[in-house]
Design a protein around this motif. Structure first.
Motif, PDB file in Angstrom:
ATOM      1  N   SER A  14       0.817  -1.215   0.000  1.00  0.00           N
ATOM      2  CA  SER A  14       0.000   0.000   0.000  1.00  0.00           C
ATOM      3  C   SER A  14       0.847   1.260   0.000  1.00  0.00           C
ATOM      4  CB  SER A  14      -0.915   0.029   1.236  1.00  0.00           C
ATOM      5  OG  SER A  14      -1.758  -1.089   1.278  1.00  0.00           O
ATOM      6  N   MET A  45     -11.362  -0.980   0.916  1.00  0.00           N
ATOM      7  CA  MET A  45     -10.276  -1.656   1.608  1.00  0.00           C
ATOM      8  C   MET A  45     -10.720  -2.113   2.992  1.00  0.00           C
ATOM      9  SD  MET A  45      -8.218  -1.569  -0.793  1.00  0.00           S
ATOM     10  CE  MET A  45      -7.142  -2.601   0.174  1.00  0.00           C
ATOM     11  N   GLY A  51      -9.154   2.332  -1.507  1.00  0.00           N
ATOM     12  CA  GLY A  51      -7.920   1.958  -2.175  1.00  0.00           C
ATOM     13  C   GLY A  51      -8.065   1.967  -3.686  1.00  0.00           C
ATOM     14  N   LYS A  66      -1.678  -0.704  -4.098  1.00  0.00           N
ATOM     15  CA  LYS A  66      -2.905   0.070  -3.929  1.00  0.00           C
ATOM     16  C   LYS A  66      -2.556   1.403  -3.288  1.00  0.00           C
ATOM     17  CE  LYS A  66      -4.099  -2.320   0.423  1.00  0.00           C
ATOM     18  NZ  LYS A  66      -3.011  -3.319   0.418  1.00  0.00           N
ATOM     19  N   CYS A  68      -3.964   4.387  -1.167  1.00  0.00           N
ATOM     20  CA  CYS A  68      -5.092   4.448  -0.234  1.00  0.00           C
ATOM     21  C   CYS A  68      -5.308   5.835   0.347  1.00  0.00           C
ATOM     22  CB  CYS A  68      -4.866   3.457   0.905  1.00  0.00           C
ATOM     23  SG  CYS A  68      -4.696   1.753   0.326  1.00  0.00           S
TER      24      CYS A  68
END
Length: 287
Positions: A14, A45, A51, A66, A68
């Motif tokens: 992330s 998420m 995300g 991802k 976020c």
């Protein structure tokens, strides 16, 4: 927003995108970062975190991450916290209040996450701001942050020519591409030494995030004196060490004159080529 049925997305690396300013939201930051490279529709998420899937495709590797956007500064699940490998924080140096919010977020990040890449983003920074440029630079050095200006008042053309983009979202993407994501997949045409270095770094990502740059330097120095360490292993250690110090190189360069900066950059470039077992310096990683 749709709730993703793909549970694998929760476990991929992330990038935490945080805005500490009302002038630009976290989702605005993500939209600018991913402009033209992914769908603008977010995946669910977990509570209060959206995300955006980003399929990275560089010259040497591919990786799915991802990006976020947290709605609040809350405690996430342990699984999500462990997935965070990079953080972007946006604020305006013209506002001391926003700088206070940045500091609050950094305390939360230090407590909950262990990101390798930490970027502090602003439109521009000058000495007359409520948070003067020199204070901001010192803060970034102390907190191991890279300061990225989206629209700097002055652009060093020599630095741009030699080192590539030094500002804007081009610089942000470059910093993220340079990170060794824990799930990256090397491409077949990647040079052997670079493949070895990146593969080793990716497989040991969690261990590396828990070690400081100083520990890496000390460990490398000790291991370098052991005869049983092969040449290839030393090259991997050197490559990982140099990557861990990129933010230090940038901070040091900003204190030098143009002539000193060019000489310093040449020295760093030679170190990278040496770490990959290539002394020719005739090719470029960014070709």
């Amino acid at each position: 927003m749709t709730e993703s049925s793909d549970s694998n997305l929760v476990s991929v690396p992330s990038i935490l995108a945080v805005s500490c300013s009302e002038s630009k939201s976290s989702k605005d930051l993500i939209a600018d970062l991913l402009q033209g490279v992914c769908s603008p529709a977010p995946d669910y998420m977990e509570e209060n975190i959206d995300g955006y899937k980003w399929d990275m495709n560089t010259k040497y590797y591919t990786a799915t991450v991802k990006v976020c956007a947290p709605k609040y500064r809350t405690v996430p699940s342990a699984e999500f916290a462990e997935s965070v490998e990079a953080v972007m924080l946006y604020f305006r140096p013209q506002s001391r209040d926003e700088f206070v919010v940045v500091q609050s977020w950094l305390r939360t990040i230090d407590q909950l996450y262990a990101p390798t890449v930490k970027l502090l983003i602003c439109e521009f920074s000058v000495d007359g701001d409520e948070v003067p440029r020199q204070e901001l630079m010192n803060f970034c050095i102390d907190r191991q942050l890279e300061l990225v200006e989206l629209a700097p008042v002055e652009i060093d053309s020599e630095e741009e020519e030699f080192g590539g983009a030094s500002h804007g979202f081009a610089r942000i993407r470059s910093a993220l591409y340079a990170h060794m994501w824990s799930n990256l997949t090397m491409k077949a045409e990647t040079p052997r030494n670079l493949r070895t270095a990146l593969d080793a770094a990716a497989s040991h990502h969690q261990e590396e995030t828990e070690r400081s740059s100083a520990n890496v330097l000390e460990a490398t120095a000790v291991e370098g004196n052991q005869e049983e360490m092969g040449l290839e292993e030393r090259e991997v250690d050197m490559f990982e060490q140099l990557f861990s110090r990129l933010h230090q190189f940038k901070s040091t360069a900003e204190t030098l004159s143009n002539e000193e900066r060019r000489s310093y950059a040449e020295q760093i470039t030679k170190q990278f080529w040496k770490s990959m077992g290539d002394d020719s310096e005739e090719d470029s990683l960014s070709d």
